[in-house]
Design an enzyme around this catalytic site. Structure first.
Site, mmCIF file in Angstrom:
data_model
loop_
_atom_site.group_PDB
_atom_site.id
_atom_site.type_symbol
_atom_site.label_atom_id
_atom_site.label_comp_id
_atom_site.label_asym_id
_atom_site.label_seq_id
_atom_site.Cartn_x
_atom_site.Cartn_y
_atom_site.Cartn_z
ATOM 1 N N SER A 10 0.591 4.628 7.698
ATOM 2 C CA SER A 10 -0.330 4.916 6.372
ATOM 3 C C SER A 10 -0.740 6.368 6.102
ATOM 4 O O SER A 10 -1.271 7.016 7.036
ATOM 5 C CB SER A 10 -1.710 3.945 6.355
ATOM 6 O OG SER A 10 -2.662 4.898 5.374
ATOM 7 N N HIS A 35 3.591 3.280 4.259
ATOM 8 C CA HIS A 35 2.268 2.603 3.535
ATOM 9 C C HIS A 35 1.419 3.604 2.810
ATOM 10 O O HIS A 35 1.039 4.639 3.433
ATOM 11 C CB HIS A 35 1.558 2.012 4.702
ATOM 12 C CG HIS A 35 0.496 1.017 4.338
ATOM 13 N ND1 HIS A 35 0.612 -0.412 3.828
ATOM 14 C CD2 HIS A 35 -1.014 1.236 3.907
ATOM 15 C CE1 HIS A 35 -0.426 -0.712 3.339
ATOM 16 N NE2 HIS A 35 -1.523 0.333 3.277
ATOM 17 N N ASP A 37 -1.688 4.135 0.465
ATOM 18 C CA ASP A 37 -3.319 3.513 -0.095
ATOM 19 C C ASP A 37 -3.673 4.177 -1.267
ATOM 20 O O ASP A 37 -4.087 5.236 -1.427
ATOM 21 C CB ASP A 37 -4.111 3.751 1.115
ATOM 22 C CG ASP A 37 -3.771 2.879 2.308
ATOM 23 O OD1 ASP A 37 -3.831 1.701 2.176
ATOM 24 O OD2 ASP A 37 -3.680 3.605 3.343
ATOM 25 N N MET A 39 -6.413 4.065 -4.152
ATOM 26 C CA MET A 39 -8.028 3.671 -4.195
ATOM 27 C C MET A 39 -8.452 4.259 -5.499
ATOM 28 O O MET A 39 -8.399 5.335 -5.677
ATOM 29 C CB MET A 39 -8.853 4.160 -3.085
ATOM 30 C CG MET A 39 -8.154 3.512 -2.030
ATOM 31 S SD MET A 39 -9.217 3.904 -0.182
ATOM 32 C CE MET A 39 -8.214 3.783 1.120
ATOM 33 N N HIS A 68 -0.137 -0.193 -1.452
ATOM 34 C CA HIS A 68 -1.158 -0.991 -1.495
ATOM 35 C C HIS A 68 -2.339 -0.462 -2.348
ATOM 36 O O HIS A 68 -2.978 0.457 -2.193
ATOM 37 C CB HIS A 68 -1.740 -0.724 0.177
ATOM 38 C CG HIS A 68 -3.032 -1.670 0.363
ATOM 39 N ND1 HIS A 68 -3.639 -1.353 1.616
ATOM 40 C CD2 HIS A 68 -3.430 -2.724 -0.456
ATOM 41 C CE1 HIS A 68 -4.779 -2.108 1.661
ATOM 42 N NE2 HIS A 68 -4.687 -2.954 0.456
ATOM 43 N N MET A 70 -5.694 -0.718 -3.897
ATOM 44 C CA MET A 70 -6.962 -1.155 -3.877
ATOM 45 C C MET A 70 -7.641 -0.792 -5.194
ATOM 46 O O MET A 70 -8.632 0.125 -5.111
ATOM 47 C CB MET A 70 -7.582 -0.468 -2.521
ATOM 48 C CG MET A 70 -7.094 -1.086 -1.208
ATOM 49 S SD MET A 70 -7.256 -0.079 0.141
ATOM 50 C CE MET A 70 -5.803 0.704 -0.036
ATOM 51 N N MET A 138 -6.189 -7.761 5.611
ATOM 52 C CA MET A 138 -6.957 -6.463 5.970
ATOM 53 C C MET A 138 -7.751 -6.926 7.623
ATOM 54 O O MET A 138 -8.444 -7.787 7.494
ATOM 55 C CB MET A 138 -7.714 -6.216 5.132
ATOM 56 C CG MET A 138 -7.159 -5.723 3.775
ATOM 57 S SD MET A 138 -6.411 -4.103 4.024
ATOM 58 C CE MET A 138 -7.444 -2.971 4.415
ATOM 59 N N GLY A 143 -10.891 0.790 2.128
ATOM 60 C CA GLY A 143 -11.593 1.999 1.448
ATOM 61 C C GLY A 143 -11.600 3.079 2.333
ATOM 62 O O GLY A 143 -11.228 4.320 1.940
ATOM 63 N N PHE A 144 -11.252 2.991 3.687
ATOM 64 C CA PHE A 144 -11.112 4.117 4.589
ATOM 65 C C PHE A 144 -10.291 3.906 5.703
ATOM 66 O O PHE A 144 -10.443 2.942 6.343
ATOM 67 C CB PHE A 144 -12.574 4.889 5.012
ATOM 68 C CG PHE A 144 -13.529 4.856 3.834
ATOM 69 C CD1 PHE A 144 -13.571 6.503 3.537
ATOM 70 C CD2 PHE A 144 -14.577 4.079 3.453
ATOM 71 C CE1 PHE A 144 -14.358 6.627 2.359
ATOM 72 C CE2 PHE A 144 -15.193 4.406 2.270
ATOM 73 C CZ PHE A 144 -15.057 5.694 1.860
ATOM 74 N N GLY A 146 -9.602 4.947 9.952
ATOM 75 C CA GLY A 146 -10.217 5.471 11.180
ATOM 76 C C GLY A 146 -11.402 4.391 11.586
ATOM 77 O O GLY A 146 -12.414 4.610 12.306
ATOM 78 N N ASP A 176 -3.419 -4.699 8.243
ATOM 79 C CA ASP A 176 -3.922 -3.152 7.994
ATOM 80 C C ASP A 176 -5.284 -2.873 8.385
ATOM 81 O O ASP A 176 -6.225 -3.564 8.108
ATOM 82 C CB ASP A 176 -3.618 -3.107 6.606
ATOM 83 C CG ASP A 176 -4.070 -1.805 5.979
ATOM 84 O OD1 ASP A 176 -4.205 -0.638 6.977
ATOM 85 O OD2 ASP A 176 -3.870 -1.486 4.817
ATOM 86 N N GLY A 177 -5.535 -2.024 9.280
ATOM 87 C CA GLY A 177 -6.662 -1.555 9.609
ATOM 88 C C GLY A 177 -7.018 -1.499 11.102
ATOM 89 O O GLY A 177 -6.997 -2.619 11.561
ATOM 90 N N GLY A 178 -7.395 -0.258 11.493
ATOM 91 C CA GLY A 178 -7.719 -0.241 13.143
ATOM 92 C C GLY A 178 -6.735 -0.587 14.004
ATOM 93 O O GLY A 178 -6.751 -1.181 15.060
ATOM 94 N N GLY A 198 -2.808 4.104 10.422
ATOM 95 C CA GLY A 198 -2.917 5.474 9.843
ATOM 96 C C GLY A 198 -3.311 6.384 10.829
ATOM 97 O O GLY A 198 -2.709 7.281 11.223
ATOM 98 N N SER A 199 -4.708 6.286 11.537
ATOM 99 C CA SER A 199 -5.145 7.407 11.774
ATOM 100 C C SER A 199 -4.514 7.566 13.407
ATOM 101 O O SER A 199 -4.237 8.389 14.078
ATOM 102 C CB SER A 199 -6.830 7.159 12.497
ATOM 103 O OG SER A 199 -7.181 5.918 12.304
HETATM 104 C C1 DX5 Z 1 -7.700 1.216 4.547
HETATM 105 C C2 DX5 Z 1 -6.484 1.061 4.309
HETATM 106 C C3 DX5 Z 1 -5.605 1.450 5.457
HETATM 107 C C4 DX5 Z 1 -6.031 2.667 6.200
HETATM 108 C C5 DX5 Z 1 -5.629 2.426 7.576
HETATM 109 O O1 DX5 Z 1 -8.578 0.739 3.321
HETATM 110 O O2 DX5 Z 1 -5.841 0.274 3.558
HETATM 111 O O3 DX5 Z 1 -4.237 1.354 5.201
HETATM 112 O O4 DX5 Z 1 -5.497 3.675 5.700
HETATM 113 O O5 DX5 Z 1 -6.297 3.449 8.383
HETATM 114 P P1 DX5 Z 1 -6.379 3.084 10.076
HETATM 115 O O6 DX5 Z 1 -5.112 2.695 10.579
HETATM 116 O O7 DX5 Z 1 -6.763 4.261 10.554
HETATM 117 O O8 DX5 Z 1 -7.536 2.060 10.237
HETATM 118 ZN ZN ZN Z 2 -3.664 -0.121 3.373
#
Ligand code: DX5
Ligand code: ZN
Length: 227
Positions: A10, A35, A37, A39, A68, A70, A138, A143-144, A146, A176-178, A198-199
């Site tokens: 991401s 990916h 994102d 928003m 994606h 949002m 999810m 939204g974010f 990390g 997706d997420g963490g 992502g992170s």
């Molecule tokens: C969150 C996004 C994710 C995010 C994942 O709303 O949809 O795609 O970038 O980031 P990590 O992998 O750091 O949770």
């Molecule tokens: Zn995403």
């Protein structure tokens, strides 16, 4: 039957001053999808990027762009994202006009995905599951990047896999997420075949991080339906 594990970095966690190079590194590291994102500050509190940025980096890679959304009222922007170079357009089940939005994506000859927030039950996609290419579950509140992986979502991933396999549906199950080396195997064991990260990819050596995630993910066996 579950497909091969795909890794979808991401770019939300990438260095935006070097976005093209970050995407090139992700491809070199073996990413399967990029990916992206999007928003809008309404559906989620954060604001990120739109079609202009996507088209600016479209020629940096031949990998599919996994967009994606949002955003509220996604149908309004489907044409713009298709034109900008999206290959898969995923929108949230918590928005309106699911069927019409699916049709709009299909009319643009793109793959269509539906995403569920952590607290949204799978039943909201009952009527549309046979019309989509991807189900995105999810594991953080959107939204974010990390944030911490929400383990309570694992049973929903497992149930999603069961529905897909029992219905012999050709749908990717994306999480997706963490996602990191600890949580990737959990997601895979419960049935995910695409991992967004992502992170854990962009806050380190991008190529090494993707390889390491893939190793961890591929070492895990899906516990319900094995290949
Ligand atoms: C969150 C996004 C994710 C995010 C994942 O709303 O949809 O795609 O970038 O980031 P990590 O992998 O750091 O949770
Ligand atoms: Zn995403």
């Amino acid at each position: 039957m579950m497909n091969r594990i795909k890794i979808a970095p991401s770019i939300l966690s990438a260095d935006f001053s070097q976005l093209g190079n970050e995407i090139i590194l992700a491809e070199k590291g073996g990413a399967d999808l990029i990916h992206i994102d999007v928003m809008d500050g309404h559906f989620v509190p954060n604001i990120t990027i739109g079609p202009v940025v996507i088209s600016a980096v479209r020629d940096k890679t031949t990998l599919p762009f996994d967009v994606h959304l949002m955003i509220e009222n996604p149908i309004r922007y489907v044409d713009d994202f298709a034109k900008a170079g999206a290959d898969i357009i995923t929108f949230h089940a918590e928005t309106n006009a699911l069927l019409d939005t699916i049709k709009k994506v299909k009319d643009n000859d793109k793959k269509v995905g539906i995403s569920l927030n952590p607290s949204t039950p799978l039943s909201v996609v009952n009527d549309v599951i046979d019309k989509i290419d991807l189900l995105l579950i999810m594991t953080v509140h959107p939204g974010f990047s990390g944030q911490k992986f929400i383990h309570d979502v694992l049973p929903k991933i497992e149930k999603g896999r069961k529905i897909i396999d029992e219905g012999q549906l050709k749908i990717d199950l994306e999480v997706d997420g963490g996602i990191n080396e600890n949580t990737a195997p959990l997601a895979v064991k419960h049935g995910a075949n695409i991992l967004v990260a992502g992170s854990s990819v962009f806050k380190g050596d991008v190529m090494e991080r993707i390889k390491s995630l893939r190793l961890c993910a591929e070492g895990a066996k899906h516990k319900v339906f094995k290949e």
